[in-house]
Design a protein around this motif. Structure first.
Motif, PDB file in Angstrom:
ATOM      1  N   ALA A   1       0.831  -1.207   0.000  1.00 17.98           N
ATOM      2  CA  ALA A   1       0.000   0.000   0.000  1.00 17.98           C
ATOM      3  C   ALA A   1       0.862   1.253   0.000  1.00 17.98           C
ATOM      4  O   ALA A   1       0.589   2.227  -0.711  1.00 17.98           O
ATOM      5  CB  ALA A   1      -0.931  -0.006   1.212  1.00 17.98           C
ATOM      6  N   SER A   2       1.932   1.217   0.782  1.00 19.79           N
ATOM      7  CA  SER A   2       2.849   2.346   0.844  1.00 19.79           C
ATOM      8  C   SER A   2       3.531   2.565  -0.505  1.00 19.79           C
ATOM      9  O   SER A   2       3.676   3.697  -0.966  1.00 19.79           O
ATOM     10  CB  SER A   2       3.892   2.105   1.935  1.00 19.79           C
ATOM     11  OG  SER A   2       4.868   3.118   1.933  1.00 19.79           O
ATOM     12  N   GLY A   3       3.942   1.456  -1.130  1.00 20.97           N
ATOM     13  CA  GLY A   3       4.579   1.561  -2.439  1.00 20.97           C
ATOM     14  C   GLY A   3       3.639   2.118  -3.483  1.00 20.97           C
ATOM     15  O   GLY A   3       4.023   2.969  -4.305  1.00 20.97           O
ATOM     16  N   LEU A   4       2.379   1.652  -3.465  1.00 23.59           N
ATOM     17  CA  LEU A   4       1.405   2.137  -4.442  1.00 23.59           C
ATOM     18  C   LEU A   4       1.089   3.606  -4.211  1.00 23.59           C
ATOM     19  O   LEU A   4       0.972   4.378  -5.163  1.00 23.59           O
ATOM     20  CB  LEU A   4       0.131   1.296  -4.382  1.00 23.59           C
ATOM     21  CG  LEU A   4      -0.936   1.611  -5.442  1.00 23.59           C
ATOM     22  CD1 LEU A   4      -0.365   1.531  -6.843  1.00 23.59           C
ATOM     23  CD2 LEU A   4      -2.125   0.667  -5.304  1.00 23.59           C
ATOM     24  N   GLN A   5       0.966   3.997  -2.948  1.00 24.32           N
ATOM     25  CA  GLN A   5       0.694   5.406  -2.651  1.00 24.32           C
ATOM     26  C   GLN A   5       1.845   6.287  -3.117  1.00 24.32           C
ATOM     27  O   GLN A   5       1.633   7.387  -3.643  1.00 24.32           O
ATOM     28  CB  GLN A   5       0.477   5.595  -1.153  1.00 24.32           C
ATOM     29  CG  GLN A   5       0.021   7.010  -0.776  1.00 24.32           C
ATOM     30  CD  GLN A   5      -1.274   7.385  -1.455  1.00 24.32           C
ATOM     31  OE1 GLN A   5      -2.273   6.689  -1.325  1.00 24.32           O
ATOM     32  NE2 GLN A   5      -1.264   8.498  -2.182  1.00 24.32           N
ATOM     33  N   CYS A   6       3.063   5.787  -2.942  1.00 25.16           N
ATOM     34  CA  CYS A   6       4.248   6.505  -3.434  1.00 25.16           C
ATOM     35  C   CYS A   6       4.165   6.690  -4.947  1.00 25.16           C
ATOM     36  O   CYS A   6       4.381   7.780  -5.473  1.00 25.16           O
ATOM     37  CB  CYS A   6       5.503   5.737  -3.050  1.00 25.16           C
ATOM     38  SG  CYS A   6       7.020   6.324  -3.826  1.00 25.16           S
ATOM     39  N   ALA A   7       3.815   5.601  -5.664  1.00 26.31           N
ATOM     40  CA  ALA A   7       3.712   5.660  -7.126  1.00 26.31           C
ATOM     41  C   ALA A   7       2.615   6.623  -7.556  1.00 26.31           C
ATOM     42  O   ALA A   7       2.796   7.420  -8.487  1.00 26.31           O
ATOM     43  CB  ALA A   7       3.450   4.268  -7.691  1.00 26.31           C
ATOM     44  N   VAL A   8       1.466   6.551  -6.873  1.00 28.41           N
ATOM     45  CA  VAL A   8       0.347   7.451  -7.190  1.00 28.41           C
ATOM     46  C   VAL A   8       0.765   8.906  -7.025  1.00 28.41           C
ATOM     47  O   VAL A   8       0.479   9.754  -7.885  1.00 28.41           O
ATOM     48  CB  VAL A   8      -0.864   7.128  -6.288  1.00 28.41           C
ATOM     49  CG1 VAL A   8      -1.929   8.219  -6.384  1.00 28.41           C
ATOM     50  CG2 VAL A   8      -1.477   5.787  -6.672  1.00 28.41           C
ATOM     51  N   ASP A   9       1.456   9.206  -5.936  1.00 29.47           N
ATOM     52  CA  ASP A   9       1.895  10.585  -5.686  1.00 29.47           C
ATOM     53  C   ASP A   9       2.818  11.074  -6.795  1.00 29.47           C
ATOM     54  O   ASP A   9       2.706  12.224  -7.246  1.00 29.47           O
ATOM     55  CB  ASP A   9       2.598  10.677  -4.334  1.00 29.47           C
ATOM     56  CG  ASP A   9       1.653  10.479  -3.162  1.00 29.47           C
ATOM     57  OD1 ASP A   9       0.429  10.589  -3.375  1.00 29.47           O
ATOM     58  OD2 ASP A   9       2.127  10.198  -2.047  1.00 29.47           O
ATOM     59  N   ILE A  10       3.733  10.220  -7.239  1.00 30.51           N
ATOM     60  CA  ILE A  10       4.665  10.606  -8.307  1.00 30.51           C
ATOM     61  C   ILE A  10       3.911  10.867  -9.608  1.00 30.51           C
ATOM     62  O   ILE A  10       4.159  11.857 -10.305  1.00 30.51           O
ATOM     63  CB  ILE A  10       5.732   9.514  -8.517  1.00 30.51           C
ATOM     64  CG1 ILE A  10       6.655   9.427  -7.298  1.00 30.51           C
ATOM     65  CG2 ILE A  10       6.552   9.796  -9.776  1.00 30.51           C
ATOM     66  CD1 ILE A  10       7.651   8.294  -7.365  1.00 30.51           C
ATOM     67  N   ILE A  11       2.976   9.984  -9.944  1.00 26.08           N
ATOM     68  CA  ILE A  11       2.220  10.133 -11.191  1.00 26.08           C
ATOM     69  C   ILE A  11       1.399  11.420 -11.179  1.00 26.08           C
ATOM     70  O   ILE A  11       1.428  12.202 -12.136  1.00 26.08           O
ATOM     71  CB  ILE A  11       1.297   8.916 -11.404  1.00 26.08           C
ATOM     72  CG1 ILE A  11       2.124   7.651 -11.638  1.00 26.08           C
ATOM     73  CG2 ILE A  11       0.368   9.144 -12.603  1.00 26.08           C
ATOM     74  CD1 ILE A  11       1.328   6.371 -11.530  1.00 26.08           C
ATOM     75  N   LEU A  12       0.666  11.643 -10.089  1.00 26.84           N
ATOM     76  CA  LEU A  12      -0.196  12.822 -10.026  1.00 26.84           C
ATOM     77  C   LEU A  12       0.617  14.114  -9.976  1.00 26.84           C
ATOM     78  O   LEU A  12       0.197  15.141 -10.508  1.00 26.84           O
ATOM     79  CB  LEU A  12      -1.117  12.729  -8.813  1.00 26.84           C
ATOM     80  CG  LEU A  12      -2.129  11.568  -8.839  1.00 26.84           C
ATOM     81  CD1 LEU A  12      -2.988  11.598  -7.578  1.00 26.84           C
ATOM     82  CD2 LEU A  12      -3.005  11.631 -10.084  1.00 26.84           C
ATOM     83  N   ARG A  13       1.772  14.049  -9.350  1.00 24.08           N
ATOM     84  CA  ARG A  13       2.615  15.245  -9.265  1.00 24.08           C
ATOM     85  C   ARG A  13       3.268  15.565 -10.606  1.00 24.08           C
ATOM     86  O   ARG A  13       3.378  16.721 -10.998  1.00 24.08           O
ATOM     87  CB  ARG A  13       3.687  15.046  -8.191  1.00 24.08           C
ATOM     88  CG  ARG A  13       4.484  16.321  -7.895  1.00 24.08           C
ATOM     89  CD  ARG A  13       5.355  16.165  -6.661  1.00 24.08           C
ATOM     90  NE  ARG A  13       6.327  15.092  -6.788  1.00 24.08           N
ATOM     91  CZ  ARG A  13       6.261  13.947  -6.150  1.00 24.08           C
ATOM     92  NH1 ARG A  13       5.252  13.702  -5.330  1.00 24.08           N
ATOM     93  NH2 ARG A  13       7.190  13.021  -6.295  1.00 24.08           N
ATOM     94  N   SER A  14       3.694  14.533 -11.324  1.00 27.81           N
ATOM     95  CA  SER A  14       4.389  14.756 -12.594  1.00 27.81           C
ATOM     96  C   SER A  14       3.428  14.920 -13.764  1.00 27.81           C
ATOM     97  O   SER A  14       3.731  15.608 -14.729  1.00 27.81           O
ATOM     98  CB  SER A  14       5.342  13.586 -12.887  1.00 27.81           C
ATOM     99  OG  SER A  14       4.602  12.412 -13.184  1.00 27.81           O
ATOM    100  N   GLY A  15       2.259  14.246 -13.673  1.00 29.86           N
ATOM    101  CA  GLY A  15       1.312  14.298 -14.782  1.00 29.86           C
ATOM    102  C   GLY A  15       1.711  13.466 -15.974  1.00 29.86           C
ATOM    103  O   GLY A  15       1.059  13.498 -17.012  1.00 29.86           O
TER     104      GLY A  15
END
Length: 436
Positions: free
Chosen positions: A56-70
């Motif tokens: 869950a932590s890894g996925l949340q990390c990935a989600v944050d990167i995707i949404l931040r970078s677009g």
């Protein structure tokens, strides 16, 4: 006799003691086994919870990167997400991406996933789109975008305009085409046809030709940012063709003249041809060498005036050589016979009437264009035999784009890079977080 009885009683007592001891031992062992099982079970629960927490932590990390970078999930390096292994794939034949987070410990594993899509899945929605007025001098065939299916036919879209669509001869809207200029077919082989409500023939427009669209932002439709934020989109283009400064002398209204400086992209058509040839060569290499990924130039930005006369595409070309070609703040002209594949986008952002007149002073088509209206309101002029597959986008809100000659435009979804657009933010599909 008494002695024997005593011995038998002693043996019985010993046997009972042994049996009781054995039962007690078994009971103790069973208790130990239960405790061991419970301990193992507790340990497994702890490991499972730890793995779930890590995934869950890894996925949340990935989600944050995707949404931040677009960016597209498949183009991101997830090495910062150390709690789990992150993988991203594009679901075939869709614009949806699946991002998976996996945490492991020996044979134990916990996996979670999240779906994403791009917010820029609109793209050109008609064969020709204009934020201003379009003027057709003559009669023209237009091969439309099929649009949504309704009943047995499609609600085709041929022309969309923020102002007027003026014709001197009428428009015949034909049918959606494939890449070989043949009528498109359904999966079962039946021909794709426009509904009669969306198929103009003549000068009385049906629903496939729409005028006076309010608040039209073609730039946002194509590049997923507001028109005023065009620099954000330009930064994502593959190649920039810069113009060189030229000076034209215009009447100053006092009997004299004044110099006006404008930007002209010299040999614009030749530079576009070079890009097309590079794309051809790259695609040929990819076709001949398994595993080679063609390095294609899909997005080209031109600063200043561009004359496309002599662009050398063939009538039928693969999607891979198609271009999204933006010409910003310059006169766009074509003379002669050419074929173009892709999205030809005229971006009239801050060009003044004076600058447009200066462009015309430097253009050889001035004498041919002059009889057809005020040159200070004419950022595009075509005179010849022009055939295209893709889309035309005239983003010139307060001017008139004029077409004169043999013009055959056909919509092609694959040639405007519609589903694989790199523009716009990547967004998360709500409710798609999945715990395996």
């Amino acid at each position: 006799m008494n002695m024997n009885m005593k011995m038998e009683q002693g043996f019985s007592t010993l046997l009972i003691t042994v049996v009781i001891s054995l039962i007690m031992a078994l009971y103790v062992f069973s208790l130990l086994s239960v405790e061991l099982f419970n301990s193992k079970k507790t340990q497994n629960i702890i490991i499972s919870q730890e793995l779930k927490s890590m995934s869950a932590s890894g996925l949340q990390c990935a989600v944050d990167i995707i949404l931040r970078s677009g960016q597209k999930p498949t183009s991101i390096d997830y090495k910062l997400c150390v709690d789990a292994v992150i993988t991203a794939i594009q679901i075939p034949a869709t614009s949806t991406y699946k991002v998976t987070s996996t945490a492991t410990d020996d044979d134990a594993e916990s996996t979670m996933s999240q779906l994403f899509t791009s917010s820029s899945m609109n793209g050109p929605q008609a064969t020709i789109s204009s934020s201003g007025t379009i003027k057709f001098i003559g009669s023209y065939d237009v091969f439309p975008f099929e649009g949504a299916k309704e009943g047995n036919g499609y609600n085709c879209s041929a022309i969309r305009s923020g102002k007027k669509v003026i014709t001197e001869g009428g428009i015949i809207v034909k049918y959606p085409i494939d890449d070989d200029w043949k009528q498109k077919k359904e999966a079962d082989g039946t021909l794709v046809k426009c509904n009669s409500s969306h198929q103009t023939v003549g000068s009385i427009y049906k629903k496939d030709i729409v005028e006076n669209i309010a608040d039209m932002d073609l730039f946002k439709e194509n590049f997923a940012v507001d028109r005023d934020n065009w620099q954000e989109a330009k930064n994502l283009f593959d190649e920039i063709i810069l113009g060189t400064e030229e000076v034209a002398n215009l009447p100053d209204g006092k009997g004299g003249s004044k110099p006006v400086v404008v930007s002209v992209a010299k040999n614009c058509a030749s530079k576009i041809n070079e890009i097309i040839e590079r794309n051809r060569a790259e695609q040929k290499k990819a076709d001949e060498h398994q595993g080679y990924e063609a390095q294609l130039t899909r997005y080209v930005w031109v600063e200043g005036a561009c004359d496309l006369s002599g662009v050398g595409s063939g009538r039928v070309e693969p999607n891979e050589i198609a271009l999204t070609l933006v010409v910003k703040d310059g006169l766009l002209t074509v003379k002669g016979n050419i074929s173009f594949h892709g999205n030809l986008y005229l971006f009239d952002y801050e060009m003044t009437d004076e600058q447009l007149l200066a462009f015309w002073e430097l253009n050889s088509l001035k004498s041919e264009a002059s009889p057809w209206g005020d040159l200070s309101k004419k950022p595009f002029f075509f005179n010849g035999a022009f055939e295209s597959q893709g889309a035309f986008t005239f983003d010139s809100p307060n001017r008139i784009c004029t077409i004169r000659g043999a013009f055959t435009p056909g919509y092609s979804k694959g040639k405007v890079d519609y589903e694989e657009s790199r523009f716009g933010k990547t967004v998360m599909l709500e409710g798609s977080w999945h715990d395996f």
